[in-house]
Enzyme design. Structure first.
Site, mmCIF file in Angstrom:
data_model
loop_
_atom_site.group_PDB
_atom_site.id
_atom_site.type_symbol
_atom_site.label_atom_id
_atom_site.label_comp_id
_atom_site.label_asym_id
_atom_site.label_seq_id
_atom_site.Cartn_x
_atom_site.Cartn_y
_atom_site.Cartn_z
ATOM 1 N N LYS A 124 38.893 -24.760 20.353
ATOM 2 C CA LYS A 124 38.342 -23.440 19.997
ATOM 3 C C LYS A 124 36.962 -23.658 19.412
ATOM 4 O O LYS A 124 36.696 -24.697 18.797
ATOM 5 C CB LYS A 124 39.226 -22.777 18.941
ATOM 6 N N ASP A 164 36.294 -15.043 23.470
ATOM 7 C CA ASP A 164 37.252 -14.657 22.426
ATOM 8 C C ASP A 164 36.606 -13.450 21.747
ATOM 9 O O ASP A 164 35.707 -12.816 22.332
ATOM 10 C CB ASP A 164 37.490 -15.825 21.461
#
Ligand code: 2IT
Length: 446
Positions: A124, A164
């Site tokens: 991430k 995201d």
């Protein structure tokens, strides 16, 4: 494993990393029993290793805004676990981004990706860049500056970022453009969520929301129910909330609430297709508000300062941010007769809220299972890019549906309790964890 002892050690090592510690605690609690039946895991210190990222890359991102002022942000990529494939996971642009948030997301991503059945590790990234109120030109310059630093650490077989919160097709386009310029290779597989004329998979924009509703469909079916006529409350108005509202409506449910940081829009007769499409305009306006929906459409009532959870519904779908549904919200939902909750955002519910739902024995499914359709379709995008082909929407949608059904089956297999009730939290955590742990064991101490 002794969860209490492990958590004490981890808290001492990473003080104040609230979200990360919360995510780790939830997984360890779920897997403790089964882990302790595997002495080979204990011997290889799997749990001590699995909770720490492989590495973290942090960098400064300097850029110039439209007024000519120099801005400085922080950039990160957390390469969490590569036991079953290259690092894979989104990039988040939000003013609250910090290492704790990205470590929690990378940790969750590792098990979520394992659940998809596709060969992807967990990662991430992101920045504390705040997209709210920024112009297109500012967003472009920021994305370019961010990629100038990141590009050497990513690649189609090493680490594949995607979108995201705060990062959608526009941002992926700007980042890919700079990557391509620096790498001097047309490596479409390096990022997913690309534009559909240059390597992006069909259905990727819809995939997280569609996948969530396919999962919910199977969860309800197992409980002898279905989506037809259900009243659904959705938080958020980004890409994920849009896909969820669209598929819920297609499957016969009524979306009676959507919310943003400014308040909630309640829609007594359920959202129409034009209202659902309007969510995308709200998102791309970069203003982070839902109030304009009530000005634009009749039958929509805006209440400032209230969450979607204040509206009476059968099914709640948190689609915005972590910990967006807390213990008080859970109480309010339960008092209003809620009987199913599916987290579409990552860790959308606080531990208190999850406990309240589980104690009430209503259907509850966690984000890492429910929202895995997004990254699963990213995996399908990687496959298409590697083969230099593009599949039709129907094919991608069918594969997405199959993957969500398989994830649901895995949750039932690992999460069914003695009384027949399915604990989807335990099911998802155990299924994901066992796969990654086994791969780590087979690859030795690295
Ligand atoms: O949380 C997630 O799974 C995502 N933001 C999507 C990640 C991806 O690589 O598509």
């Amino acid at each position: 494993m002794n969860v209490k002892e492990l958590m004490t050690n981890l808290e001492a090592k990473h003080p104040g990393e609230k979200e990360y510690l919360q995510a780790v605690h939830e997984v360890l609690e779920s897997v403790e029993g089964i882990y302790n039946q595997h002495p080979e895991f204990e011997k290889a210190k799997i749990v001590e290793r699995i909770v720490e990222p492989d590495r973290i890359i942090t960098f400064r991102v300097a850029w110039v805004d439209d007024k000519g002022t120099v801005q400085t942000n922080l950039g990160y990529r957390v390469q969490f676990n590569s036991a079953i494939g290259p690092y894979k996971g989104g990039i988040r642009f939000h003013k609250a981004v910090n290492l704790s948030m990205l470590k929690f997301l990378g940790f969750e991503q590792t098990f979520k990706n394992a659940l998809t059945t596709l060969p992807m590790g967990g990662g991430k990234g992101g920045s504390d860049f705040d997209p709210i109120g920024k112009t297109d030109a500012e967003v472009m310059r920021f994305c370019q500056a961010f990629m100038c630093e990141l590009w050497q650490n990513i690649g189609p077989d090493t680490d594949v970022p995607a979108g995201d919160v705060g990062v959608g097709g526009r941002e992926i386009g700007f980042m890919y453009g700079m990557y391509k310029k620096l790498a001097r290779e047309y490596n479409t597989g390096v990022l997913t969520g690309k534009g559909q004329t240059w390597g992006g998979s069909k259905i990727r924009p819809e995939a997280t929301g569609f996948g969530a509703l396919y999962f919910v469909h199977h969860m309800l079916n197992k409980a002898g129910k279905d989506l037809k006529g259900l009243k659904v409350a959705v938080s958020g108005f980004g890409n994920v909330a849009w896909g969820a509202a669209l598929k819920a409506t297609e499957l016969g449910a009524k979306v009676v609430a959507v919310s943003g940081p400014d308040g909630v829009c309640s829609i007594e007769n359920g959202m129409s297709k034009v209202m659902i499409d309007y969510m995308l305009e709200l998102r791309s306006s970069n203003n982070n508000v839902v109030a304009p929906m009530a000005e634009k459409f009749s039958g929509v009532k805006f209440t400032a300062g209230k969450k979607a959870w204040s509206v009476k519904c059968d099914l709640a779908l948190p689609c915005a941010f972590q910990n967006e549904l807390n213990g008080d919200d859970a109480k309010e939902l339960l008092a209003n007769g809620i009987w199913a909750v599916a987290e579409v955002s990552n860790m959308g519910c606080t531990p208190e809220a999850i406990k309240a739902f589980q104690d009430a024995k209503i259907l509850f499914a966690p984000g890492k299972a429910v929202n895995a359709g997004g990254v699963a379709t990213s995996g399908l995008e990687m496959t298409q890019n590697a083969a230099h082909i593009s599949w039709p929407a129907e094919q991608v949608d069918a594969q997405l549906h199959q993957i969500m059904e398989d994830i649901h089956t895995a949750c039932v297999t690992f999460g069914t309790e003695e009384d027949g009730h399915v604990n989807y939290v335990n099911g998802a955590n155990i299924a994901g964890f066992m796969k990654v742990a086994q791969a780590m064991l087979e690859q030795g101490i690295i």
